[in-house]
Design a protein around this motif. Structure first.
Motif, PDB file in Angstrom:
ATOM      1  N   THR A   4      44.256  20.234  -8.813  1.00 14.29           N
ATOM      2  CA  THR A   4      44.722  21.615  -8.780  1.00 14.29           C
ATOM      3  C   THR A   4      44.402  22.333 -10.088  1.00 14.29           C
ATOM      4  N   VAL A   5      44.489  23.642 -10.036  1.00 13.22           N
ATOM      5  CA  VAL A   5      44.258  24.446 -11.239  1.00 13.22           C
ATOM      6  C   VAL A   5      45.264  24.081 -12.324  1.00 13.22           C
ATOM      7  N   LEU A   6      46.545  24.002 -11.963  1.00 15.51           N
ATOM      8  CA  LEU A   6      47.561  23.703 -12.968  1.00 15.51           C
ATOM      9  C   LEU A   6      47.372  22.320 -13.580  1.00 15.51           C
ATOM     10  N   ASP A   7      47.075  21.310 -12.757  1.00 15.47           N
ATOM     11  CA  ASP A   7      46.858  19.958 -13.287  1.00 15.47           C
ATOM     12  C   ASP A   7      45.623  19.907 -14.181  1.00 15.47           C
ATOM     13  N   THR A   8      44.579  20.632 -13.787  1.00  8.98           N
ATOM     14  CA  THR A   8      43.354  20.652 -14.584  1.00  8.98           C
ATOM     15  C   THR A   8      43.587  21.292 -15.945  1.00  8.98           C
ATOM     16  N   LEU A   9      44.350  22.376 -15.966  1.00  9.21           N
ATOM     17  CA  LEU A   9      44.607  23.075 -17.225  1.00  9.21           C
ATOM     18  C   LEU A   9      45.481  22.263 -18.182  1.00  9.21           C
ATOM     19  N   LYS A  10      46.230  21.316 -17.651  1.00  2.50           N
ATOM     20  CA  LYS A  10      47.040  20.452 -18.518  1.00  2.50           C
ATOM     21  C   LYS A  10      46.168  19.564 -19.400  1.00  2.50           C
ATOM     22  N   ILE A  11      44.993  19.179 -18.870  1.00  2.00           N
ATOM     23  CA  ILE A  11      44.120  18.270 -19.621  1.00  2.00           C
ATOM     24  C   ILE A  11      42.884  18.979 -20.174  1.00  2.00           C
ATOM     25  N   LYS A  12      42.611  20.181 -19.689  1.00  4.41           N
ATOM     26  CA  LYS A  12      41.440  20.920 -20.161  1.00  4.41           C
ATOM     27  C   LYS A  12      41.771  22.411 -20.161  1.00  4.41           C
TER      28      LYS A  12
ATOM     29  N   ASP B  74      35.310  22.617 -12.768  1.00  2.00           N
ATOM     30  CA  ASP B  74      36.540  21.835 -12.892  1.00  2.00           C
ATOM     31  C   ASP B  74      37.539  22.122 -11.777  1.00  2.00           C
ATOM     32  N   ILE B  75      37.441  23.278 -11.167  1.00  2.00           N
ATOM     33  CA  ILE B  75      38.473  23.673 -10.198  1.00  2.00           C
ATOM     34  C   ILE B  75      37.932  24.023  -8.818  1.00  2.00           C
ATOM     35  N   LEU B  76      36.632  24.250  -8.702  1.00  2.00           N
ATOM     36  CA  LEU B  76      36.034  24.668  -7.435  1.00  2.00           C
ATOM     37  C   LEU B  76      35.291  23.489  -6.811  1.00  2.00           C
ATOM     38  N   TYR B  77      35.674  23.131  -5.589  1.00  2.00           N
ATOM     39  CA  TYR B  77      35.078  21.983  -4.896  1.00  2.00           C
ATOM     40  C   TYR B  77      34.465  22.433  -3.583  1.00  2.00           C
ATOM     41  N   MET B  78      33.368  21.793  -3.217  1.00  2.00           N
ATOM     42  CA  MET B  78      32.685  22.153  -1.988  1.00  2.00           C
ATOM     43  C   MET B  78      33.172  21.281  -0.840  1.00  2.00           C
ATOM     44  N   GLY B  79      33.468  21.922   0.289  1.00  2.00           N
ATOM     45  CA  GLY B  79      33.947  21.213   1.459  1.00  2.00           C
ATOM     46  C   GLY B  79      32.984  21.300   2.623  1.00  2.00           C
ATOM     47  N   TYR B  80      33.489  21.093   3.793  1.00  2.00           N
ATOM     48  CA  TYR B  80      32.711  21.113   5.034  1.00  2.00           C
ATOM     49  C   TYR B  80      31.858  22.380   5.127  1.00  2.00           C
TER      50      TYR B  80
ATOM     51  N   CYS C  75      36.431  25.539  -2.217  1.00  3.91           N
ATOM     52  CA  CYS C  75      37.858  25.231  -2.122  1.00  3.91           C
ATOM     53  C   CYS C  75      38.526  25.179  -3.495  1.00  3.91           C
ATOM     54  N   VAL C  76      39.699  25.812  -3.580  1.00  2.00           N
ATOM     55  CA  VAL C  76      40.505  25.804  -4.800  1.00  2.00           C
ATOM     56  C   VAL C  76      41.957  25.574  -4.400  1.00  2.00           C
ATOM     57  N   GLU C  77      42.686  24.765  -5.190  1.00  3.46           N
ATOM     58  CA  GLU C  77      44.121  24.590  -5.004  1.00  3.46           C
ATOM     59  C   GLU C  77      44.834  25.035  -6.280  1.00  3.46           C
ATOM     60  N   SER C  78      45.783  25.956  -6.139  1.00  6.76           N
ATOM     61  CA  SER C  78      46.498  26.432  -7.326  1.00  6.76           C
ATOM     62  C   SER C  78      47.421  25.361  -7.892  1.00  6.76           C
ATOM     63  N   GLY C  79      48.101  24.624  -6.998  1.00  4.92           N
ATOM     64  CA  GLY C  79      49.030  23.594  -7.451  1.00  4.92           C
ATOM     65  C   GLY C  79      50.360  24.184  -7.886  1.00  4.92           C
ATOM     66  N   GLY C  80      51.196  23.320  -8.477  1.00  5.56           N
ATOM     67  CA  GLY C  80      52.512  23.750  -8.917  1.00  5.56           C
ATOM     68  C   GLY C  80      53.129  22.708  -9.824  1.00  5.56           C
ATOM     69  N   PRO C  81      54.304  22.985 -10.341  1.00  8.33           N
ATOM     70  CA  PRO C  81      54.975  22.047 -11.238  1.00  8.33           C
ATOM     71  C   PRO C  81      55.537  20.852 -10.473  1.00  8.33           C
ATOM     72  N   GLU C  82      56.027  19.869 -11.207  1.00  5.52           N
ATOM     73  CA  GLU C  82      56.714  18.751 -10.574  1.00  5.52           C
ATOM     74  C   GLU C  82      57.937  19.270  -9.821  1.00  5.52           C
TER      75      GLU C  82
END
Length: 265
Positions: free
Chosen positions: A56-64, A71-77, A82-89
């Motif tokens: 997710t974007v949030l998880d990625t930004l924690k380490i980079k 880092d955040i955009l993935y290719m699918g079918y 595809c992008v996932e924003s994510g969220g906190p624990e």
């Protein structure tokens, strides 16, 4: 380049938004450049498009902190982006914050200015949270659709979403009935749509091949491309693509909503 069509799909948690979003994205992918943005802290919108959960974007930004597009955009079918924003624990922080952070990063990286034909946002719950209202409030999305079944809580959430759309002066394109198989379901949803000054733009029947596809982390369009269910998703995607009938919804008063629902029991 033609103007990018930008739609947001809202609905109660667990109502099937991610299934609808991933399959209409797959249906459009044959002849369109499509971007799907998951705005749910569960980060499962794009799993059936990519074949696995993506960072997710949030998880990625924690380490980079200086994340780039790769880092955040993935290719699918069929090359659906595809992008996932994510969220906190769970139990920590605001889940809507992930949406705000993701939108800001995507805008900064210029992803919205790419040669896209269609952007689809899968948005959790209702729009009482400022973070989840971002696609509408900040004009990232031009059109809104609500996924619901004929169940009380799903329609209650849909009515709340209508309140948010009205407050934000959003363009409401209609209701998608994702059937659960309850009595009088389509009649209930159709009457609800009429009462909020809208219509049912698509009906998706319950079908076991949906779960079979999701177990294999695939869309119905990929796993069962010749099925009747796949054709239903294609028809829904086409109805949304061609839709020019938008309204400002008129949500129902809570007491009136309860009276409306009781008459079907």
């Amino acid at each position: 380049m033609s103007k990018t069509k930008k739609i947001a799909i809202y609905g109660k948690g667990g109502i099937g938004k991610s299934t609808i979003v991933s399959n209409i994205a797959a249906a459009n992918s044959k002849d369109k450049e499509v971007l799907v943005i998951g705005c749910d802290p569960k980060a499962d919108t794009t799993r059936t498009l990519v074949g696995e959960r993506i960072p997710t974007v949030l998880d990625t930004l924690k380490i980079k902190k200086n994340a780039v597009t790769e880092d955040i955009l993935y290719m699918g079918y069929n090359d659906v982006s595809c992008v996932e924003s994510g969220g906190p624990e769970p139990g920590v922080g605001c889940a809507g914050r992930g949406v705000i952070v993701a939108m800001n990063l995507l805008e900064r990286l210029g992803i919205f200015s790419e040669n896209l034909d269609l952007i689809i946002y899968d948005v959790l719950g209702d729009v009482v949270c400022g973070g989840f209202a971002v696609p509408l409030r900040e004009n990232f999305a031009d059109e809104v659709y609500i996924v619901t079944s004929g169940e009380y809580m799903a329609l209650y959430a849909a009515n709340n979403i209508c309140k948010g759309i009205k407050k934000l002066n959003g363009k409401f394109g209609g209701i998608i009935c994702n059937c659960r198989g309850i009595d009088n379901e389509l009649e209930i949803v159709q009457e609800f749509a009429e009462r909020v000054n809208s219509r049912v733009i698509g009906v998706v029947p319950r079908n076991e091949i949906v779960q079979k596809s999701e177990i294999d982390a695939k869309t119905v369009l990929e796993k069962f491309p010749d099925s009747k269910q796949a054709e239903i998703y294609r028809k829904l995607a086409n109805s949304i693509n061609l839709n020019n009938d938008f309204v400002i919804p008129e949500p129902i008063d809570v007491e009136v909503f309860d009276e409306f629902f009781r008459k079907f029991q």
